[in-house]
Design an enzyme around this catalytic site. Structure first.
Site, PDB file in Angstrom:
ATOM      1  N   CYS A 137     -38.114   5.460  22.035  1.00 43.57           N
ATOM      2  CA  CYS A 137     -39.328   4.653  21.962  1.00 43.57           C
ATOM      3  C   CYS A 137     -39.173   3.534  20.919  1.00 43.57           C
ATOM      4  CB  CYS A 137     -40.518   5.544  21.603  1.00 43.57           C
ATOM      5  SG  CYS A 137     -42.046   4.628  21.419  1.00 43.57           S
ATOM      6  N   CYS A 140     -42.383   2.822  18.890  1.00 43.17           N
ATOM      7  CA  CYS A 140     -42.657   3.802  17.837  1.00 43.17           C
ATOM      8  C   CYS A 140     -41.723   3.604  16.644  1.00 43.17           C
ATOM      9  CB  CYS A 140     -42.461   5.232  18.340  1.00 43.17           C
ATOM     10  SG  CYS A 140     -43.055   5.532  19.983  1.00 43.17           S
ATOM     11  N   ASP A 141     -40.449   3.355  16.912  1.00 41.40           N
ATOM     12  CA  ASP A 141     -39.438   3.465  15.856  1.00 41.40           C
ATOM     13  C   ASP A 141     -38.776   2.150  15.441  1.00 41.40           C
ATOM     14  OD1 ASP A 141     -39.868   6.204  15.820  1.00 41.40           O
ATOM     15  OD2 ASP A 141     -38.419   6.550  17.422  1.00 41.40           O
TER      16      ASP A 141
END
Ligand code: NAP
Length: 335
Positions: A137, A140-141
């Protein structure tokens, strides 16, 4: 024994298909509970720029699109339950039993929009370093990889779209693809080829993710072993992050063999989005392995909901009285 809540419609899943289905059934005045899964929004909520959802000429972030769809369904009374489905009983006819970790529902109709999950490479180091440099992701990261070097595995739209997103943070993004031709759309290829931070390595697979354990037990990805599939040449490449975008698998396991699927686990539906169980409908990536767009998922969720609404309307007086108490799943007839 868990409380049993009677409801007209349970929607399983909260991606664009589920959120659209809930909007329609709730707006048709059928009590609707959405079991969201472990995160609201499904895959689109972990997607950065969504440029191809009609109505947003400047594009929209996946989480914002999710939130807008959720709010719209909630406005008409859809109830959201942040839980996962653990068990269903579709074998004894409607009302259907749907069990989650925290509750149990008895639903006249069920709309299954549980989607698909990212595929794993299944190589040494992948599990060990997930969350420590290995990610599925970018939204997200990506932030954790500012001024770092990362690789993206895959050659499809996801790999290129997320690779482009990662250039906002990373010093370099190397896309590693197992063939010499990308699967991605022309528009994304054009953007990726024009981005000076993106490099490509073709005909190559990742055989291993390497890393180290720092003081305090924190793990860290330090590199990958790459193998050219044509020459078999193996190289070790130092790298800070490995983003894997190699496709998705349908989340149909929880249904066992209660709903018909194809050999890959994608749910079979007819032109009215009817599954093999009467009163159970499906839409989105749980059955669609061809189009896989947020907008097609939303359309299929709408179609599944309309079929559920028609089915409920036809049943009319036969519907379960919502006020009665209901027995829990363990005591289901024949269970
Ligand atoms: P995909 O189209 O199935 O592509 C997966 C990629 O990963 C392919 O290039 C495939 O290689 C590679 N791959 C698969 N297994 C692998 C393995 N074990 N090792 C190494 N490489 C592997 O999946 P996706 O990119 O996630 O896209 C899924 C769907 O969503 C598509 O229909 C796509 O159009 C859509 N999507 C659209 C957008 C957009 O329109 N902006 C964005 C994201 C996704 P091969 O090419 O050799 O098979």
């Amino acid at each position: 024994m868990a409380d049993v809540k009677k409801v007209r419609v349970v929607v399983i899943g909260s991606g664009p298909a589920g959120l659209t289905a809930a909007l329609y059934t709730a707006r048709a005045l059928y009590s609707t509970v959405v079991i969201t899964g472990n995160h609201l929004g499904g895959q689109i909520a972990t997607t950065s720029d969504v440029d191809n959802f009609p109505g947003f000429p400047e594009g929209i972030q996946g989480p914002e699109l999710t939130e807008r769809m959720r709010a719209q369904a909630e406005r008409f009374g859809a109830e959201f339950v942040f839980d996962e489905v653990t068990e269903v009983d579709f074998e004894h006819g409607s009302p259907y039993r749907v069990k989650t970790y925290g509750a149990e529902y008895l639903a006249d109709s069920v709309v299954v929009t549980i989607g698909a999950s990212p595929r794993h490479l299944n190589i040494p180091g992948e599990v060990e370093y997930t969350g420590y440099g290995v990610s599925y992701c970018a939204t997200c990261d990506g932030f954790f990889f500012r001024e770092k070097d990362v690789i993206v595995v895959g050659g499809g739209d996801s790999a290129l779209q997320e690779g482009l997103f990662l250039t906002k943070f990373a010093k370099s993004v190397t896309i590693v693809h197992r063939r010499d031709e990308l699967r991605a759309s022309t528009a994304l290829k054009k953007r990726a080829f024009a981005n000076p931070k993106i490099k490509f390595i073709y005909d190559t697979v990742v055989d291993e993710v390497k890393g180290e354990t720092l003081e305090g037990g924190i793990r860290k990805t330090t590199g990958v072993t790459l193998r050219n599939v044509k020459t078999d040449a193996v190289t070790d490449q130092p790298i800070d992050g490995v983003f894997i975008f190699i496709g998705y698998d349908p989340n149909s396991r929880v249904f066992g063999d209660q709903l018909a699927t194809n050999d890959d686990g994608y749910m079979l539906v007819d032109e009215k989005m009817r599954t093999s169980a009467e009163g159970v409908f499906a839409g989105g990536e749980i059955h669609d392995f061809v189009f896989r767009q947020a907008i097609t998922a939303a359309g299929q969720g709408c179609a599944a909901a309309l079929s559920a609404i028609h089915w409920l309307e036809e049943r009319g007086d036969e519907l379960q009285p919502l006020e009665d108490a209901a027995p829990a799943l363990e005591t289901a007839p024949g269970a």
